[in-house]
Design a protein around this motif. Structure first.
Motif, short mmCIF file in Angstrom:
data_model
loop_
_atom_site.label_atom_id
_atom_site.label_comp_id
_atom_site.label_asym_id
_atom_site.label_seq_id
_atom_site.Cartn_x
_atom_site.Cartn_y
_atom_site.Cartn_z
N THR A 106 46.76 24.39 61.20
CA THR A 106 45.71 24.93 60.57
C THR A 106 44.78 23.39 60.14
OG1 THR A 106 47.31 25.67 58.81
CG2 THR A 106 45.79 24.93 57.33
N GLU A 107 45.27 22.08 60.33
CA GLU A 107 44.18 20.47 60.06
C GLU A 107 43.47 20.59 61.84
OE1 GLU A 107 42.84 17.31 58.30
OE2 GLU A 107 44.04 18.92 57.50
N LEU A 110 39.69 23.72 63.18
CA LEU A 110 38.24 24.06 62.77
C LEU A 110 37.92 23.52 64.52
CD1 LEU A 110 37.59 22.74 59.34
CD2 LEU A 110 37.36 25.22 60.46
N ASP A 126 46.76 25.26 51.88
CA ASP A 126 45.31 25.44 52.08
C ASP A 126 44.86 24.19 52.24
OD1 ASP A 126 42.79 26.05 51.78
OD2 ASP A 126 43.64 27.89 49.95
N VAL A 127 43.86 23.49 51.78
CA VAL A 127 43.22 22.34 51.92
C VAL A 127 44.02 21.99 50.18
CG1 VAL A 127 41.27 21.15 50.93
CG2 VAL A 127 41.00 23.02 52.58
N THR A 194 43.81 18.61 54.74
CA THR A 194 41.81 18.06 54.21
C THR A 194 41.29 19.38 54.84
OG1 THR A 194 41.74 17.41 55.98
CG2 THR A 194 42.34 15.87 54.17
N GLN A 195 41.49 19.87 55.51
CA GLN A 195 41.19 21.87 55.93
C GLN A 195 41.54 22.80 56.52
OE1 GLN A 195 38.03 19.67 59.32
NE2 GLN A 195 39.57 19.86 60.63
N ALA A 196 41.24 23.82 56.04
CA ALA A 196 42.23 24.84 56.04
C ALA A 196 41.69 26.08 57.64
CB ALA A 196 42.35 25.38 55.28
N ALA A 197 41.79 25.96 58.26
CA ALA A 197 40.65 26.52 60.04
C ALA A 197 41.41 28.27 59.55
CB ALA A 197 41.53 26.30 60.66
N ARG A 199 40.69 29.78 56.83
CA ARG A 199 40.16 29.89 56.48
C ARG A 199 38.66 30.39 56.63
NH1 ARG A 199 40.10 30.50 50.84
NH2 ARG A 199 41.39 29.19 49.81
N SER A 200 38.67 30.15 58.12
CA SER A 200 37.39 30.54 58.92
C SER A 200 38.01 31.50 60.68
CB SER A 200 36.34 29.57 59.54
OG SER A 200 37.22 27.98 59.90
#
Length: 263
Positions: A106-107, A110, A126-127, A194-197, A199-200
């Protein structure tokens, strides 16, 4: 009380796997429009070699498979190890994580080379959420017990290892997995994403219906929340070890569906 909370927090992050971090051998070419590269990420308490059955299946199908060896010293270190392997890929890549490895992908997901995510009996925070935060709604099953050590690392309880972690393995395989555990820093379960891959990036989820480390209800609700294509498999938490073809089939589907995208 602290020990009890640590047990609940850690209870569902068990993860299995064992293997090499070198680029995989290549079989027959993958079909046109298919993401050719697959990176597999294990979770807590073992190394990457448990992915061997999935690795063998996918390489026979023509994929180039690499396996991350997470140090399990912190989420940041595990994400760095994953990015190190992603940097070696030569094109569109499917990133796969098991259990706590779902937090890692998940982190790390991206990365522009990643065109799809596959969560195998895995978490997907999630973030602003941690691995442990995911169990606020649906706690980990009571039968899976993590024993924190004096130095802050945790092992799975020896007596409950098979029933809570690897229920559909043979006694011999469960004993080997139990006795070859890689401890994880318990603080990793509290580190926030800190970021949720997801989501994109398109996502797929393998739900182990007999999982005794992460409640299948949590696996289903997580898959729904991230919009993943969900696939249920009759297996324990170590579904990638006991049902490698079923897991490879989902990864293959992800590669064929997401592979038309380019980094």
């Amino acid at each position: 009380m602290i020990r009890h909370l640590l047990t609940i927090t850690a209870a569902a992050f068990a993860t299995l796997g064992f293997a090499s971090a070198a680029p995989a051998q290549t079989g027959a070419p993958a079909a046109a429009g298919t993401a050719r590269n697959v990176v597999l990420v294990h979770g807590a308490f073992a190394d990457g070699s448990g992915w061997r059955g999935v690795y063998d299946d996918l390489t026979r199908r023509g994929y180039r498979v690499s396996i991350v060896q997470n140090p399990l010293t912190s989420l940041a270190d595990d994400v760095a190890a994953t990015k190190r392997v992603l940097a070696r890929q030569d094109g569109p890549t499917i990133l796969v994580g098991h259990s706590y490895g779902g937090t890692v992908i998940t982190e790390a997901g991206l990365d522009p080379k990643v065109v799809g995510l596959v969560y195998v009996a895995a978490l997907a925070p999630d973030v602003g959420e941690s691995t442990g935060d995911q169990f606020a709604e649906i706690p980990a099953p009571a039968g899976f017990v993590i024993e924190p050590q004096a130095d802050g690392y945790g092992f799975v309880n020896l007596e409950k290892f098979k029933s809570g972690f690897a229920g559909d393995t043979s006694d011999a395989d469960a004993a080997f997995l139990r006795d070859s555990q890689v401890p994880i820093a318990m603080t990793a379960f509290g580190e926030k994403v800190t970021q949720a891959a997801w989501r994109s990036k398109p996502s797929w989820a393998v739900i182990a219906t007999r999982d005794s480390a992460i409640d299948p209800k949590l696996l289903r609700s997580t898959a729904k929340r991230i919009g993943a294509s969900a696939h249920e498999v009759d297996a324990s938490h170590v579904v990638f070890l006991t049902k490698p073809k079923a897991v490879a089939d989902v990864i293959d589907q992800a590669a064929r569906s997401a592979g038309t995208k380019r980094p």
